[in-house]
Write an enzyme that holds these catalytic residues in place. Structure first.
Site, mmCIF file in Angstrom:
data_model
loop_
_atom_site.group_PDB
_atom_site.id
_atom_site.type_symbol
_atom_site.label_atom_id
_atom_site.label_comp_id
_atom_site.label_asym_id
_atom_site.label_seq_id
_atom_site.Cartn_x
_atom_site.Cartn_y
_atom_site.Cartn_z
ATOM 1 N N LYS A 279 0.746 -1.240 0.146
ATOM 2 C CA LYS A 279 0.065 0.082 -0.046
ATOM 3 C C LYS A 279 0.866 1.257 0.142
ATOM 4 C CE LYS A 279 -3.984 -1.762 2.715
ATOM 5 N NZ LYS A 279 -4.986 -1.594 1.678
ATOM 6 N N ARG A 353 -10.302 -11.495 1.976
ATOM 7 C CA ARG A 353 -11.192 -12.493 1.390
ATOM 8 C C ARG A 353 -10.441 -13.829 1.362
ATOM 9 N NH1 ARG A 353 -11.648 -9.134 -4.256
ATOM 10 N NH2 ARG A 353 -11.320 -7.497 -2.827
HETATM 11 N N1 BES Z 1 -8.307 -3.871 4.427
HETATM 12 C C1 BES Z 1 -8.239 -3.155 2.782
HETATM 13 C C2 BES Z 1 -9.685 -2.655 2.702
HETATM 14 C C3 BES Z 1 -9.656 -1.252 3.519
HETATM 15 C C4 BES Z 1 -9.052 0.149 2.789
HETATM 16 C C5 BES Z 1 -10.239 -1.205 4.687
HETATM 17 C C6 BES Z 1 -9.331 1.152 3.594
HETATM 18 C C7 BES Z 1 -10.182 -0.016 5.532
HETATM 19 C C8 BES Z 1 -9.847 1.460 4.656
HETATM 20 C C9 BES Z 1 -8.357 -4.611 2.109
HETATM 21 O O1 BES Z 1 -7.444 -5.720 2.370
HETATM 22 C C10 BES Z 1 -7.754 -4.098 0.907
HETATM 23 O O2 BES Z 1 -6.665 -3.535 0.838
HETATM 24 N N2 BES Z 1 -8.599 -4.272 -0.424
HETATM 25 C C11 BES Z 1 -7.910 -3.776 -1.490
HETATM 26 C C12 BES Z 1 -8.584 -4.764 -2.434
HETATM 27 C C13 BES Z 1 -8.235 -4.692 -3.906
HETATM 28 C C14 BES Z 1 -6.732 -5.050 -4.024
HETATM 29 C C15 BES Z 1 -8.971 -5.465 -4.879
HETATM 30 C C16 BES Z 1 -8.893 -2.349 -1.776
HETATM 31 O O3 BES Z 1 -9.845 -2.202 -1.176
HETATM 32 O O4 BES Z 1 -7.927 -1.617 -2.407
HETATM 33 ZN ZN ZN Z 2 -5.496 -5.550 1.825
#
Ligand code: BES
Ligand code: ZN
Ligand code: ZN
Length: 503
Positions: A279, A353
């Protein structure tokens, strides 16, 4: 803080502050505000007359009562329009009043529920009032070492009831509110704690400590046990971290033996760096909250045991970090999940997931009545719904209806998104049965469709709490930071299901 309910008159109660409320769409004071006003020589009505106080929602004014009544102060609070007033507004009003009392460095205060005629039941009002006070006063301070950073805590809140019958029902309601608020505090504490002090091992130990003193059986699988079972999706995510993953199972058997359990599953990523698909660094600290689903499940288990809800409930929390270590899983890797379905990892940041896939398959072993999972699953859900709403997706209309009902009662509001099957093709992989991302469009829906593949044929609801789990800005009874969202929703869902709202 001590909460008590006493029979008597608010105007005669000896404490540091009493609460008076006023509705903005009314000229005259009502209920105990009117009584206090009369006893204090028109102190409150003068404010209204002079236009210094209108009663706008959460407007507050502190008045000094001289020697008219025993309480030295009246905290006068606006309650908005009477026609809009409901239990959610009541929570906010009591929270704001309590916060004012704390700002004044007072040790105790009292209030009644007499605001004139309202179409609300006394016990529901008492429960919401106490919830508002307790939830609104939450602070996370274990790492604040300087006294200057802390305003003293309010030590006591007394709810004054008019007659013995009201005192009795309010007492029970206040007790329930204390039990439920304690569970929300637990969830908020788990989420607020920094990731270095809330590892999978630590969260498992906190769950153990919670279960120890309650009729909850807890099992915690270590990585060896997970390996033996075949939870390779979860273990895949865990590979990048030096902290061992844990699979937490809490079993509460409050119902009849033959009754199938309701299963709660909570995402327990104690820190989500994104892994190799790392990230951006801005705000990455917020990813300590990626176990908020798991925290909500642990909190709800505590509350339902304390309320002795007569149902069988199992809480499952798969817990791991998602880090880019030398052994980390990589984009392109293929994982064979517990269900046997193979998953191509297109993005290591879509890890929630993966751990939920194994947890949901495992849940199927209980042949459950219903499964509800909670997860900070997608950023897309924040884009779609913001931080006031939980995204709800699911396979069963009755179950969705019950979740919605509990959501509306508690203020943990949900909004349904469709499990639109046409998007399923976005999850097709060239090399495995499925891939873990579906692209940017409809991100919350494709995440839901992914989970659905692992649920089996049980009524299931998925709650994406990415928005409301961690607040950048406070709400009326939720201070900035960890909200504890989901705890009250799950508990209310069970209370409604058990068929007695006063359970
Ligand atoms: N934990 C994150 C989702 C999230 C983002 C929660 C911001 C709270 C605040 C999750 O694991 C994630 O990173 N999801 C990705 C999925 C994508 C790679 C398909 C996302 O939402 O960007
Ligand atoms: Zn994630
Ligand atoms: Zn995550």
């Amino acid at each position: 803080m001590k909460v008590s309910v006493k029979k008597g008159n608010l105007a005669d109660y000896d404490c540091e502050a009493v609460i008076a409320g006023h509705f903005e769409d009314e000229k005259k004071l009502t209920g105990d505000a009117e009584v206090l006003d009369k006893r204090c020589g028109g102190l409150l009505s003068r404010l209204l007359k002079d236009g210094d106080f209108e009663g706008k929602l959460f407007q507050t004014s502190v008045l000094y009562t001289d020697t008219f009544i025993k309480s030295k102060r009246i905290v006068f609070i606006g309650m908005g329009k009477r026609k809009d007033f409901d239990l959610e507004t009541l929570r906010g009003v009591f929270s704001k009043a309590a916060q004012k009392v704390r700002d004044l460095h007072l040790k105790n205060f009292a209030a009644s529920l007499d605001f004139g005629t309202l179409d609300l039941k006394e016990d529901n009002m008492a429960e919401s009032a106490v919830e508002g006070v307790l939830l609104g006063l939450y602070r996370f301070t274990p790492y604040k070492t300087k006294a200057a950073d802390k305003t003293p805590e309010v030590r006591e809140f007394t709810l004054i009831a008019e007659n013995p019958k009201a005192a009795k029902t309010s007492k029970a309601a206040a007790k329930r509110a204390e039990t439920i608020s304690a569970a929300v505090y637990l969830a908020r504490d788990l989420v607020s704690a920094p990731a270095n002090e809330m590892t999978p091992t630590i969260i498992a130990n906190r769950a153990r400590k919670m279960a120890e003193t309650r009729p909850i059986d807890i099992k915690v699988f270590d990585e060896r046990q997970m390996k033996r079972l075949g939870m390779n999706a979860l273990l895949g995510v865990a590979r990048g971290s030096a902290e061992p993953a844990k699979f937490i199972i809490m079993n509460y058997a409050g119902g009849r033996k033959a009754e199938k359990p309701i299963i709660f599953v909570g995402k327990g990523i104690t820190f989500d760096s994104g892994g190799i698909s790392i990230k951006p660094s801005a705000n990455m600290d917020e990813m300590k909250s990626d176990m908020a689903g798991g925290a909500a499940v642990i909190g709800a288990m505590q509350a339902l045991a304390d309320l002795t809800i007569p149902l069988n409930v199992v809480g499952i929390v798969p817990a791991t970090e998602n880090l880019p270590g030398g052994k980390a899983y990589k984009p392109g890797d293929i994982l064979k999940s517990l269900s046997g379905t193979t998953i191509e990892v297109k993005n290591t940041d879509a890890e929630g997931r993966l751990i939920l896939a194994d947890a949901l398959s495992y849940a199927g072993r209980y042949k459950p009545e219903a499964i509800i999972d909670l997860a900070t699953l997608t950023g897309a859900c924040i884009i779609a719904l913001g931080d006031h709403l939980i995204g709800m997706l699911g396979t069963d209309d009755t179950l969705k209806g019950m979740v919605k009902e509990a959501a509306d009662m508690t203020g943990d509001y949900v909004w349904e998104l469709p499990l639109w099957q046409d998007y399923d093709e976005m999850l097709k992989s060239d090399v495995a049965d499925v891939q873990n991302v579906g692209g940017r469009a409809a991100g919350t829906i494709t995440a839901g469709l992914f989970l659905e593949k692992f649920v089996g044929d049980y009524p299931w609801v998925h709650l994406d709490i990415a928005g409301p789990a961690l607040l950048a800005k406070e709400k009326p009874y939720i201070p900035k930071g960890a909200s504890g969202v989901g705890v009250r929703l799950l508990v209310q869902f069970l209370r409604n299901r058990a068929g007695k709202a006063d359970a």
